[in-house]
Design a protein around this motif. Structure first.
Motif: not given
Length: 648
Positions: A285-289, A417-421, A431-433
């Motif tokens: 969650s912290v590094a990838l998302q 769910a949340g965001g991703v770069r 934005s995404v699961p």
């Protein structure tokens, strides 16, 4: 076609950590993953391969080499990485760099205290030694009654190092509220502080600390930050003797911490998470998302009482600097939080929709008044984020900064769910699961639906799902909390819509659903329309089934300048235009304030029960509420309305 509020550039995608991870997976498994959506689908269909890839990508340290990833797949009861032993703290130590800052402690007065990686680990080692000398060891509980200061993080690391179990609540809780939570754990040690500063005033907590110590007879050691006490050891003495920080290897699902539910409607649930599940989930969650790494400064305004505190500590798992802020984020001015972010060069800032809305109403201009050039992303959680607030952030912070709304829970100490770069952001949507989260919206028949409102469910296990609930030996409370509606499938209790483009819209809690004439509606849609009005501070809507079979849907509104007929008409027009005619309430009632849980959630469910005739004392614990006076107003109003309904 709805246009995106923010779209990643080619550089965003190329440089994102999740892109590097996707390329790692492609090489290892000989698959093609052209975008985030493809990676997410692979992560939930190849669940074991995904989590093993996370393990290897981050080179997680363990005393034993992992073999089987998922021994039992059913929920509840999924067994991850059987036989593996590790420790959360090992993943922190690997990032230690003597010349870098690990924690920035910020006071409400603007003071900043830097704790280097060396200092953090040395103090954690020294405190672990002091705890061990007091007999604290594997499986024992160490509890904190602390503000959001660096010592809270250090105490957690010292506890986890020993294989002991950490739990904490902030000092905004009364002694009785803290006892309701921490007293369940029969702790061996208590880490506390003499008080905290909020709104320009120091709040002395020595009386509450004394009451807490008296109510915890199992405590063998008390350590106090600030002030002196004949019954406690000072923090400086407890961390004076240098000792190496030597994490004890524990089984994958060995308890790391206990986090508590809000406790507004009964004794708070103690939710237990394991070392391994948290390490995996938080690295993802912290590094990838969130795209955080060693060069980032991660600041989420939070409290030790809230799971976002645990989530922010996870920044250390990536080598990032984390920020612990004590005090009111809107003091001395509403935009104080932005000022902290500017002074500290924060790259990822997290806050709440409520704070953003308050900034809008205060006519704040954070992008003009503060240098936010270091900021790479904004995170928002705590409740549904109105599209208008998201657009305001883009206009006032800059189009280059994505606004990532996230939604999850204390239950999994992470987000679903949340965001991703690497994916676009649409205003008012998530934005995404998240990777590894088999997220779906279920209708009443248990069918997955898109572009329709449904129950938020997770159809495959996550490593950070609770190991168990504290004092729930037969697991009944755990099963009833998540698996009573769809056997074998996690039902979280939120209404969501999964859109055709893969984003997620959150409509509010499903246990407080508005169900008018058989039409289900989410309260968040009403709040977004009403709370955008300048004259309105906040609103609360309830859907109340009456004894005669009728249905009453009042809207309570906080309007500091008074409720006028014109304002009522504007409220109705806003709801009808931005939601629908069905969302228009039966009555609009002026209220002095809206009460919340201490993590900021409106008390929709307990207040609905009170309006339906339930007793306030057995329905709601006011010690777990931010404004007991506001609750009393609603209790009195409910009694008055019940007299009116009986008279009819």
């Amino acid at each position: 076609m709805i246009s995106a509020q923010w779209t990643p550039t080619d550089a965003d995608i190329a440089e994102a950590r999740v892109t590097e991870f996707a390329q790692f997976v492609e090489r290892r498994h000989e698959v093609t993953l052209p975008d985030y959506a493809a990676l997410w689908r692979w992560s939930i269909t190849e669940l074991e391969s995904f989590w093993r890839a996370v393990w290897d990508f981050f080179e997680i340290r363990s005393a034993t080499e992992p073999g089987v990833v998922l021994a039992e797949r059913g929920m509840p009861g999924a067994r991850w990485f059987p036989g593996v032993e590790l420790n959360y703290v090992d993943q922190v130590i690997r990032h230690a760099r003597p010349d870098r800052t690990a924690i920035l402690g910020v006071g409400e007065d603007g003071s900043v205290r830097e704790v280097t990686w060396t200092q953090m680990l040395e103090q954690a080692g020294a405190l672990a030694g002091t705890l061990a000398e007091a007999g604290v060891g594997r499986g024992d509980r160490v509890v904190g009654y602390l503000p959001n200061i660096p010592e809270a993080v250090i105490a957690f690391l010292a506890t986890a190092t020993l294989g002991a179990v950490w739990s904490a609540c902030g000092q905004d809780y009364s002694a009785s509220a803290a006892i309701d939570r921490l007293g369940q754990l029969e702790p061996a040690a208590l880490i506390t502080a003499s008080g905290y500063t909020y709104g320009g005033r120091f709040r002395d907590k020595t009386g509450e600390v004394a009451a807490l110590v008296e109510a915890l007879p199992t405590v063998r050691l008390v350590v106090t930050v600030g002030g002196d006490s004949e019954h406690a050891q000072s923090w400086s003495d407890a961390t004076a003797e240098p000792r190496p920080l030597s994490p004890v290897a524990v089984p994958f699902d060995h308890p790391l911490w206990v986090v508590f539910s809000s406790g507004t409607t009964g004794l708070p649930k103690g939710i237990v998470h394991g070392h391994g599940g948290v390490v995996l989930e938080h690295l993802k969650s912290v590094a990838l998302q969130s795209d955080l790494g060693a060069e980032d400064v991660f600041f989420w305004y939070t409290s030790p009482s809230w799971m976002m505190w645990n989530f922010q500590v996870a920044g250390l798992l990536t080598g990032a600097t984390i920020v612990c802020a004590e005090g009111n984020p809107a003091f001395p001015t509403q935009d104080a939080l932005w000022g902290i972010a500017a002074r500290l060069g924060v790259t990822y800032l997290g806050t709440s929709p409520g704070y953003v809305l308050a900034c809008i109403k205060a006519d704040a201009h954070p992008g003009i008044d503060h240098d936010l050039s270091a900021l790479r992303a904004l995170g928002i959680t705590g409740s549904a984020m109105p599209a208008a607030s998201s657009i305001w952030l883009t206009e006032n912070i800059g189009e280059r900064v994505p606004v990532f709304s996230i939604s999850g829970g204390t239950d999994v100490v992470s987000a679903f769910a949340g965001g991703v770069r690497t994916a676009p952001v649409w205003a008012g949507e998530l934005s995404v699961p998240f990777l590894g989260v088999a997220l779906a919206a279920f209708d009443e028949a248990g069918r997955s639906v898109t572009e329709e409102v449904g129950e938020l469910v997770v159809t495959e296990p996550m490593p950070s799902m609770p190991v168990y609930f504290w004092n729930d030996t037969d697991g009944v409370r755990y099963r009833d909390s998540y698996f009573d509606t769809y056997p074998g499938i996690w039902r979280h209790g939120d209404w969501i819509t999964m859109t055709d483009r893969g984003s997620v819209v959150v409509h509010g809690r499903s246990d407080s659903t508005l169900n008018r004439n058989g039409i289900r509606m989410g309260s968040a849609d009403i709040y977004q329309a009403v709370e955008a009005l300048d004259e309105v501070t906040e609103a609360l809507v309830l859907g109340i089934e009456l004894p005669d079979g009728g249905y009453w849907m009042p809207l309570f509104v906080v309007a500091p300048d008074g409720m006028t007929d014109e304002l009522r008409e504007r409220i109705v027009a806003a709801i009808r235009t931005q939601a629908s005619a069905r969302h228009v309430p039966d009555e609009i009632i002026a209220a002095p304030a809206i009460p919340h849980t201490r993590t900021g959630k409106k008390l929709e469910v307990p207040l609905k029960r009170i309006f339906q005739g339930a007793g306030a004392a057995e329905t709601l614990d006011t010690s777990a509420v931010d404004d007991p006076a506001a609750v009393r107003w609603f209790v009195d109003r409910a009694a008055e309305d019940q007299r009116v309904h009986r008279a009819r």
